[in-house]
Write a protein that holds these residues in place. Structure first.
Motif, short mmCIF file in Angstrom:
data_model
loop_
_atom_site.label_atom_id
_atom_site.label_comp_id
_atom_site.label_asym_id
_atom_site.label_seq_id
_atom_site.Cartn_x
_atom_site.Cartn_y
_atom_site.Cartn_z
N SER A 148 2.68 -11.63 -63.72
CA SER A 148 1.78 -10.47 -63.88
C SER A 148 2.42 -9.15 -63.45
O SER A 148 1.84 -8.09 -63.63
CB SER A 148 0.45 -10.66 -63.13
N MET A 149 3.60 -9.20 -62.89
CA MET A 149 4.35 -7.99 -62.54
C MET A 149 5.06 -7.49 -63.79
O MET A 149 5.38 -8.27 -64.69
CB MET A 149 5.34 -8.36 -61.43
N LYS A 150 5.33 -6.19 -63.88
CA LYS A 150 5.95 -5.62 -65.07
C LYS A 150 7.22 -4.85 -64.71
O LYS A 150 7.28 -4.19 -63.68
CB LYS A 150 4.98 -4.66 -65.79
N ILE A 151 8.21 -4.98 -65.58
CA ILE A 151 9.36 -4.08 -65.52
C ILE A 151 9.50 -3.45 -66.90
O ILE A 151 9.11 -4.03 -67.91
CB ILE A 151 10.66 -4.80 -65.13
N GLY A 152 10.04 -2.25 -66.95
CA GLY A 152 10.18 -1.58 -68.24
C GLY A 152 10.43 -0.10 -68.08
O GLY A 152 10.92 0.37 -67.04
N VAL A 153 10.05 0.65 -69.11
CA VAL A 153 10.41 2.07 -69.16
C VAL A 153 9.29 2.86 -69.81
O VAL A 153 8.57 2.36 -70.69
CB VAL A 153 11.74 2.24 -69.94
N ASN A 154 9.11 4.10 -69.34
CA ASN A 154 8.18 5.04 -69.94
C ASN A 154 9.02 6.21 -70.45
O ASN A 154 9.54 7.00 -69.67
CB ASN A 154 7.14 5.52 -68.92
N ALA A 155 9.15 6.30 -71.78
CA ALA A 155 10.02 7.32 -72.36
C ALA A 155 9.51 8.73 -72.12
O ALA A 155 10.30 9.67 -72.03
CB ALA A 155 10.16 7.05 -73.87
N ARG A 156 8.20 8.89 -72.00
CA ARG A 156 7.64 10.23 -71.81
C ARG A 156 7.91 10.76 -70.41
O ARG A 156 8.27 11.92 -70.23
CB ARG A 156 6.13 10.19 -72.08
N THR A 157 7.71 9.91 -69.42
CA THR A 157 7.88 10.36 -68.04
C THR A 157 9.29 10.12 -67.52
O THR A 157 9.68 10.67 -66.49
CB THR A 157 6.88 9.63 -67.12
N GLY A 158 10.04 9.27 -68.23
CA GLY A 158 11.37 8.92 -67.77
C GLY A 158 11.38 7.87 -66.67
O GLY A 158 12.44 7.53 -66.14
N GLU A 159 10.21 7.34 -66.34
CA GLU A 159 10.12 6.33 -65.28
C GLU A 159 10.72 5.01 -65.76
O GLU A 159 10.45 4.54 -66.86
CB GLU A 159 8.65 6.11 -64.88
N LYS A 160 11.52 4.39 -64.91
CA LYS A 160 12.13 3.09 -65.21
C LYS A 160 11.85 2.13 -64.06
O LYS A 160 12.06 2.47 -62.90
CB LYS A 160 13.64 3.23 -65.42
N LYS A 161 11.37 0.96 -64.41
CA LYS A 161 11.17 -0.11 -63.43
C LYS A 161 12.17 -1.21 -63.77
O LYS A 161 11.99 -1.96 -64.73
CB LYS A 161 9.75 -0.65 -63.50
N ASN A 162 13.22 -1.30 -62.99
CA ASN A 162 14.27 -2.29 -63.22
C ASN A 162 14.39 -3.23 -62.03
O ASN A 162 14.02 -2.89 -60.90
CB ASN A 162 15.63 -1.60 -63.42
N LEU A 163 14.90 -4.43 -62.31
CA LEU A 163 15.31 -5.31 -61.23
C LEU A 163 16.71 -4.88 -60.78
O LEU A 163 17.58 -4.61 -61.61
CB LEU A 163 15.35 -6.77 -61.70
N ILE A 164 16.92 -4.83 -59.47
CA ILE A 164 18.23 -4.46 -58.93
C ILE A 164 18.66 -5.59 -57.99
O ILE A 164 17.95 -5.94 -57.05
CB ILE A 164 18.17 -3.12 -58.17
N SER A 165 19.81 -6.16 -58.28
CA SER A 165 20.27 -7.33 -57.52
C SER A 165 20.56 -6.99 -56.07
O SER A 165 20.76 -5.83 -55.71
CB SER A 165 21.53 -7.90 -58.17
N TRP A 166 20.54 -8.03 -55.24
CA TRP A 166 21.05 -7.89 -53.88
C TRP A 166 22.57 -7.75 -53.95
O TRP A 166 23.21 -8.20 -54.90
CB TRP A 166 20.70 -9.12 -53.04
#
Length: 816
Positions: A148-166
């Motif tokens: 139920s968690m989301k990762i992705g991108v919003n092109a309008r706001t420039g917001e990016k939700k990415n996974l970042i490794s340890w």
């Protein structure tokens, strides 16, 4: 990773589920979700002197950190005055012992009356007095994606939700790899190493990512991608309906995406799916206009009409420079002179089973392949096109076609623009296609004729064993077969690990050599198979097992760690499985009671899932050909792993039956069409699985029932089934709490051992039938049960002797 935690925060004898302005969280306390699924608190990774605030699954050992607050700025482990609190501005704040702010939510639109709670979904939320979320940890992911968690991108706001490794398994600070979605249409899932593309999923076709060959419905059907073109958003999420919490997806420090789930029976985290560690899976392996195929030698080649940009680099297996066009496109040539009376047209070369290239453009309102081709013909900048029914028309107009891969199964059709060169054929694109078909038919006819002549000449001759290669020659051979992702151990390190192959280290003796337990310098326990120098057949098995297992990854397949090829020595190094093989339990009267019905059913399901992966879901499609109880190894939690792939064969998706000139395998497990007609298919493995399933249920070998008057276990099982006494087959050493489940398994076993291959279910249906998700047909009475009792051994009739278990002699029987 081991996580140290202290007792939960307690007030008035209960657990506090909120952090407020008056209740703070210190290093000696933890916060738990209401259902006691997740826990939040201070932790220190093993071998580290740093302290972090994070979230992990509660009561699971080993635990898994799913979120870290202060990964960029850790606390000192000795700082016991640090605290997580809500500041005067209503934000969550992590402060050290000197009252310096280490981390904060910095949420806008906050309220002075706020509190923080950990939800059963794993989301740590800051909420106002009406319990409306102001901030949530789901909006600030680290390396893990929960259901139920989301990762992705919003092109309008420039917001990016990415996974970042340890950075490493003991360092939660941001590593070099990040994974997320692209903004293009259709979207793709990327993993980057810094800003450099590392892996690419291919385009989302509304069901799956078409660039992941082993993304079958049985594994990743839970993934969902939502793209709102008008809002400019693209998000990826997933949800497993059967167990929504105890599963997670994470990005490893090595840059690989993995799905893990909690096996409550085994009490361990298991791998549900992970990215294939294949050279062709890494971005741009073969460079611009180069095609990667892990099944070919070399793995890279140029597109039709292209040549290597640098022959020297290409010959040295440095393919990143890619290829360049051999002949300029006709549409780019100057045809304005009066002498140009005939305008040559370009053509499109069709390539099948492809991972489509990167940087494609979606062309809306072109709802057919013909219209897609028409658009591309009118635009000289169009280098290639593809029409995917669930996506539509895609075209490539950039300077290069990059990250192309050719699959062995599945994939899409790609049409690449090439310059038409007049060679007596038509100027239309159909001319190229006709010439290609004609040439292909002629070459195929010559090949078939030569093959038939060769087989006629060599019929009856023994197969020639593979040549005995030496040391580095083996490495070069394995390099050609794309198996160098394995570790090559020195012979001295193997000698040290196995105490010079001492008898005390010996685990068993097989048909191709001995197996020893070893302990490497890093403390890792391994099993070492040492190929006997006198076994010619074992040389081919050695190569086959390395090439196959190095490309296969599944939790129900044994893992090959590496090999050694120094001098005459041929050694395979596997993961060590302490409980050895299945036959050591089910056929041993003193040990069989250790496997209760629950565990036996788990073993049956695990073997079925492993076979399903081999037949349908792996990057290769593999027939094992020697499935038996001694080739099922058990780990410390009695989870099954299929082993011994020396006799396995790869097959294409269109192949159903394959003819062989040599029968290999083990008596009692061979299907009738293989033992007598030298024909095998995936249904041959299904037959072996049916025999194995009935052996697991009964605790008896298929060929060890003579004293009871039956030809074999299968005839005995059929007789009990036909008399309505199926449960009598159950091993007397164990009790049964789920008789219907046992009867269903016997039913499935009898369906699997039917005489005709096409009457047997495939492994997809077997898995569904075992889980009760599919109806079961009635099995037919097989030939082996026409004579229920054994015939008189002293005077066998001619017909009876045909079905004697001793009539098949051209068989290689391998022990462990």
């Amino acid at each position: 990773m081991f996580v140290q935690t202290e007792p939960a925060l307690e007030i008035a004898g209960g657990v506090v589920y909120n952090i407020t302005t008056s209740e703070q969280l210190f290093p000696n306390k933890t916060l738990v979700s209401s259902g006691k699924i997740f826990e939040l608190g201070f932790f220190t990774p093993n071998g580290s002197e740093n302290q972090y605030v994070g979230i992990w699954y509660k009561n699971f050992t080993p635990s898994k950190i799913v979120w870290v607050a202060n990964r960029n700025l850790p606390l000192v482990y000795t700082d016991r005055s640090a605290k997580l609190t809500i500041g005067s501005d209503g934000n969550l704040k992590l402060v050290d012992g000197q009252q310096n702010i280490v981390w904060s939510t910095n949420a806008s639109g906050r309220s002075n009356d706020t509190s923080a709670a950990l939800l059963d979904s794993g989301n740590f939320v800051l909420q106002d007095a009406n319990y409306s979320e102001i901030w949530g940890s789901f909006n600030d992911p680290t390396d893990t994606l929960l259901p139920s968690m989301k990762i992705g991108v919003n092109a309008r706001t420039g917001e990016k939700k990415n996974l970042i490794s340890w950075r490493s398994n003991s360092d939660p600070s941001p590593g070099s790899f990040l994974s997320g979605m692209t903004m293009e249409t259709p979207p793709q899932f990327f993993t980057w190493n810094g800003s450099t593309p590392h892996r690419r999923s291919g385009q989302w076709n509304k069901l799956k990512f078409i660039g992941i060959q082993n993304m079958g419905q049985s594994y990743l059907s839970a993934i969902n991608v939502q793209q709102d073109i008008q809002q400019g958003t693209t998000y990826l999420s997933y949800k497993f309906h059967d167990d929504p919490f105890f599963v997670y997806m994470f990005l490893s420090p090595e840059g690989s995406i993995k799905f893990k789930y909690w096996d409550d029976g085994a009490k361990v985290w298991l791998t549900y799916w992970e990215e294939v560690n294949n050279t062709c899976e890494f971005y741009g392996t073969c460079g611009p206009f180069g095609v990667c195929n892990s099944m070919s030698l070399p793995i890279c080649r140029c597109l039709n009409g292209f040549v290597p940009k640098s022959i020297e680099e290409w010959n040295s297996e440095n393919w990143t420079g890619g290829c360049v066009r051999e002949t300029e496109l006709n549409c780019l040539k100057n045809t304005s002179t009066l002498a140009s009376t005939i305008v040559k047209k370009d053509a499109f070369w069709q390539m099948s089973q492809m991972k489509l290239p990167d940087s494609g453009d979606y062309v809306p309102h072109f709802g057919s392949q013909e219209r897609c081709l028409s658009w591309c013909l009118r635009n000289c900048s169009c280098l290639a096109y593809s029409y995917v029914s669930t996506i539509g028309c895609m075209v490539w107009t950039k300077e290069d076609l990059l990250d192309l891969e050719e699959f062995s199964t599945f994939g899409e059709d790609l049409f690449v623009r090439v310059a038409h060169v007049k060679t007596g054929g038509s100027l239309q694109k159909e001319g190229i296609i006709s010439l290609s078909i004609g040439a292909g038919i002629m070459l195929f006819a010559v090949f078939v004729f030569g093959l038939c002549k060769w087989r006629a000449k060599n019929r009856g001759k023994p197969e020639k064993p593979d040549e005995l290669l030496q040391g580095n020659a083996w490495k070069e051979r394995l390099k050609q077969d794309d198996a160098l992702e394995l570790t090559f151990f020195s012979f001295d390190s193997i000698l040290l690990a196995t105490n010079k192959f001492s008898t005390t280290s010996k685990l068993g003796q097989g048909g191709f050599g001995s197996v020893y337990k070893g302990k490497m310098n890093d403390g890792k326990e391994v099993a070492v198979k040492r190929l006997s120098s006198s076994s010619a057949q074992g040389v081919q098995e050695f190569k086959n097992e390395i090439v196959l297992i190095s490309k296969l990854q599944h939790r129900n397949l044994v893992k090959l760690i590496g090999c050694c090829t120094e001098g005459d020595e041929k050694l395979l190094v596997y993961e060590y499985l302490p409980n050895k093989s299945l036959d050591a339990f089910i056929f041993d009267s003193s040990k069989k009671a250790k496997l209760d019905w629950h565990k036996r059913f788990q073993i049956i399901e695990g073997i079925a899932r492993g076979l399903l992966y081999l037949h349908r879901d792996s990057c290769l499609r593999v027939i094992h050909r020697d499935l038996k109880a001694s080739n099922i190894l058990l780990d410390e939690n009695m989870n099954p792993k299929i082993s011994d792939f020396g006799l396995a064969r790869m097959f294409e998706g269109t192949q159903v039956l394959v003819n062989t000139q040599k029968i290999v395998g083990t008596l009692g497990y061979m299907s009738p069409e293989y033992a007598m007609c030298e024909i095998f298919s995936e249904r041959s493995d299904v037959y072996s699985f049916g025999v194995l399933l009935l052996e697991i249920i009964s605790g008896k070998k298929n060929t060890a029932l003579y004293d009871q008057g039956y030809l074999n276990l299968l005839s005995y099982a059929w007789q009990l089934w036909s008399e309505g006494k199926a449960l009598d087959l159950m091993d007397e050493a164990i009790a049964v709490s789920f008789p219907l489940e046992v009867i269903r398994c016997i039913h499935v076993g009898l369906l699997c051992v039917q005489d005709h291959a096409m009457d047997r279910p495939n492994m997809t249906n077997v898995v569904l039938m075992l889980s009760g998700e599919s109806d079961l047909l009635q099995p037919r009475q097989p030939i082996f049960a026409l004579h229920t009792k054994m015939p008189n051994r002293s005077i066998p009739s001619q017909q009876e002797s045909i079905w004697s278990v001793n009539t098949v002699s051209n068989t290689m029987v391998e022990g462990r």
